[in-house]
Design a protein around this motif. Structure first.
Motif, PDB file in Angstrom:
ATOM      1  N   LEU A  45     110.614 -42.307 -39.520  1.00  0.00           N
ATOM      2  CA  LEU A  45     111.236 -42.229 -38.197  1.00  0.00           C
ATOM      3  C   LEU A  45     112.601 -42.912 -38.192  1.00  0.00           C
ATOM      4  N   LEU A  46     112.698 -44.052 -38.872  1.00  0.00           N
ATOM      5  CA  LEU A  46     113.979 -44.757 -38.944  1.00  0.00           C
ATOM      6  C   LEU A  46     114.999 -43.954 -39.734  1.00  0.00           C
ATOM      7  N   LEU A  47     114.546 -43.327 -40.832  1.00  0.00           N
ATOM      8  CA  LEU A  47     115.459 -42.541 -41.650  1.00  0.00           C
ATOM      9  C   LEU A  47     116.021 -41.362 -40.856  1.00  0.00           C
ATOM     10  N   ALA A  48     115.217 -40.813 -39.952  1.00  0.00           N
ATOM     11  CA  ALA A  48     115.691 -39.713 -39.103  1.00  0.00           C
ATOM     12  C   ALA A  48     116.805 -40.174 -38.166  1.00  0.00           C
ATOM     13  N   GLN A  49     116.870 -41.499 -37.939  1.00  0.00           N
ATOM     14  CA  GLN A  49     117.946 -42.073 -37.119  1.00  0.00           C
ATOM     15  C   GLN A  49     119.097 -42.578 -37.979  1.00  0.00           C
ATOM     16  N   GLY A  50     119.010 -42.320 -39.280  1.00  0.00           N
ATOM     17  CA  GLY A  50     120.068 -42.740 -40.184  1.00  0.00           C
ATOM     18  C   GLY A  50     119.890 -44.135 -40.750  1.00  0.00           C
ATOM     19  N   ILE A  51     118.716 -44.748 -40.534  1.00  0.00           N
ATOM     20  CA  ILE A  51     118.469 -46.118 -40.994  1.00  0.00           C
ATOM     21  C   ILE A  51     117.624 -46.082 -42.269  1.00  0.00           C
ATOM     22  N   GLU A  52     118.189 -46.590 -43.349  1.00  0.00           N
ATOM     23  CA  GLU A  52     117.502 -46.635 -44.641  1.00  0.00           C
ATOM     24  C   GLU A  52     116.893 -48.016 -44.855  1.00  0.00           C
ATOM     25  N   ILE A  53     115.637 -48.042 -45.292  1.00  0.00           N
ATOM     26  CA  ILE A  53     114.951 -49.284 -45.642  1.00  0.00           C
ATOM     27  C   ILE A  53     114.648 -49.242 -47.133  1.00  0.00           C
ATOM     28  N   ARG A  54     115.035 -50.286 -47.861  1.00  0.00           N
ATOM     29  CA  ARG A  54     114.766 -50.314 -49.294  1.00  0.00           C
ATOM     30  C   ARG A  54     114.757 -51.755 -49.789  1.00  0.00           C
ATOM     31  N   ARG A  55     114.289 -51.906 -51.027  1.00  0.00           N
ATOM     32  CA  ARG A  55     114.370 -53.206 -51.675  1.00  0.00           C
ATOM     33  C   ARG A  55     115.828 -53.466 -52.063  1.00  0.00           C
ATOM     34  N   ALA A  56     116.263 -54.698 -51.916  1.00  0.00           N
ATOM     35  CA  ALA A  56     117.616 -55.056 -52.309  1.00  0.00           C
ATOM     36  C   ALA A  56     117.792 -54.891 -53.816  1.00  0.00           C
ATOM     37  N   GLU A  57     119.031 -54.620 -54.217  1.00  0.00           N
ATOM     38  CA  GLU A  57     119.386 -54.497 -55.623  1.00  0.00           C
ATOM     39  C   GLU A  57     120.413 -55.567 -55.970  1.00  0.00           C
ATOM     40  N   ALA A  58     120.540 -55.851 -57.243  1.00  0.00           N
ATOM     41  CA  ALA A  58     121.450 -56.918 -57.679  1.00  0.00           C
ATOM     42  C   ALA A  58     122.862 -56.698 -57.150  1.00  0.00           C
ATOM     43  N   LYS A  59     123.295 -55.444 -57.080  1.00  0.00           N
ATOM     44  CA  LYS A  59     124.646 -55.131 -56.629  1.00  0.00           C
ATOM     45  C   LYS A  59     124.866 -55.448 -55.148  1.00  0.00           C
TER      46      LYS A  59
END
Length: 301
Positions: free
Chosen positions: A165-179
């Motif tokens: 549902l969040l992705l449909a609003q343009g919000i991405e949830i993910r694990r942080a990366e070193a960069k």
């Protein structure tokens, strides 16, 4: 009784001393090292051990944190063998640390809440001797806070549907990366969360990185981590969501992602420390108040 600076060779004896006297907050060797020698502000001038007949019977650790032109001192750890608590040992240790902290410019000294590296966010009043001891020596109680506990065995912490549902609003949830680290530190500063640099930064040293983030159009709008302090104890935090992103469910998803990770470590409980919004954590993780802490401070004379 003899006072002398703590050395690394004292670690085993101090760990044993602590664990036989501080029953609500047992330490491991790695946690003792984290609270002492691995603190970025650790100073040998602020760690003292008391000996009788060549045997450690008490020790104290302090730290000075500077923010801009101001400096605050903290008592991080204090333990004295129970049969000797009514002797001069605790008073001598405290006097040694107080004198040094005030000489180094501390405007006040607080008890135990030495973020970002702290064991507890204040004084647990069940340590009755410590409560009375610090009150006797001029420390004033000014607030209180809580730790919450989450039973991880009763929940799965699934977030897939909410994330869709969040992705449909343009919000991405993910694990942080070193960069992400540099950009995240800048985000924390911009959002007035610079105090969380230490704990959030520590999560990037873990494998996997113990931080989850929310992004909108490539920009951070939220984050939540664990194992940024008191590593290996199921310690959640820090966490934050921008004002504009609140109410969308971002924080709840980030929280549950972290709790799922902690559960996958094999832990049965997670700790949410130094809590403000109890209602949020109770609603989204069935968290319950597990400990109460009194906050104390003493101004420079």
């Amino acid at each position: 009784m003899k006072l002398r600076p703590v050395t690394a060779d004292d670690s085993e004896a101090l760990l044993a001393l602590w664990n036989r006297n501080v029953r609500f907050d047992p330490l491991t060797a790695s946690l003792l090292a984290e609270k002492m020698f691995l603190d970025p502000d650790y100073s040998p001038e602020l760690a003292w051990v008391a000996e009788e007949d060549g045997r450690p019977v008490g020790f104290i650790v302090g730290v000075l944190r500077r923010t801009g032109q101001s400096a605050t001192g903290y008592i991080k750890l204090l333990a004295v063998d129970e049969p000797l608590r009514n002797t001069d040992i605790a008073r001598a240790l405290l006097r040694q640390i107080e004198t040094t902290l005030f000489e180094k410019g501390a405007s006040e000294i607080r008890l135990f809440e030495s973020g970002p590296n702290y064991l507890t966010p204040g004084l647990d009043p069940r340590y009755t001797f410590a409560l009375l001891f610090f009150e006797k020596h001029g420390y004033q109680r000014f607030s209180e806070t809580w730790n919450l506990e989450v039973d991880l065995t009763r929940q799965a912490f699934a977030t897939e549907s909410e994330e869709a549902l969040l992705l449909a609003q343009g919000i991405e949830i993910r694990r942080a990366e070193a960069k992400d680290q540099n950009a995240l530190m800048e985000f924390l500063t911009t959002e007035n969360w610079a105090a969380w640099h230490g704990e959030a930064g520590r999560t990037f040293s873990n494998s996997p990185i113990s931080l989850h983030v929310a992004l909108l159009e490539g920009n951070f709008i939220g984050f939540a981590g664990y194992d940024g302090n008191n590593v290996g104890t199921g310690w959640f935090g820090p966490m934050g969501t921008t004002v504009a992103a609140r109410g969308k469910g971002v924080g709840a998803v980030l929280l549950r992602r972290c709790l799922k990770d902690i559960k996958n470590q094999g832990r049965k409980t997670a700790i949410i420390p130094w809590v403000g919004p109890i209602k949020f954590y109770a609603r989204h993780a069935s968290a319950q108040v597990s400990r109460v802490f009194y906050r104390f401070k003493k101004a420079r004379p």
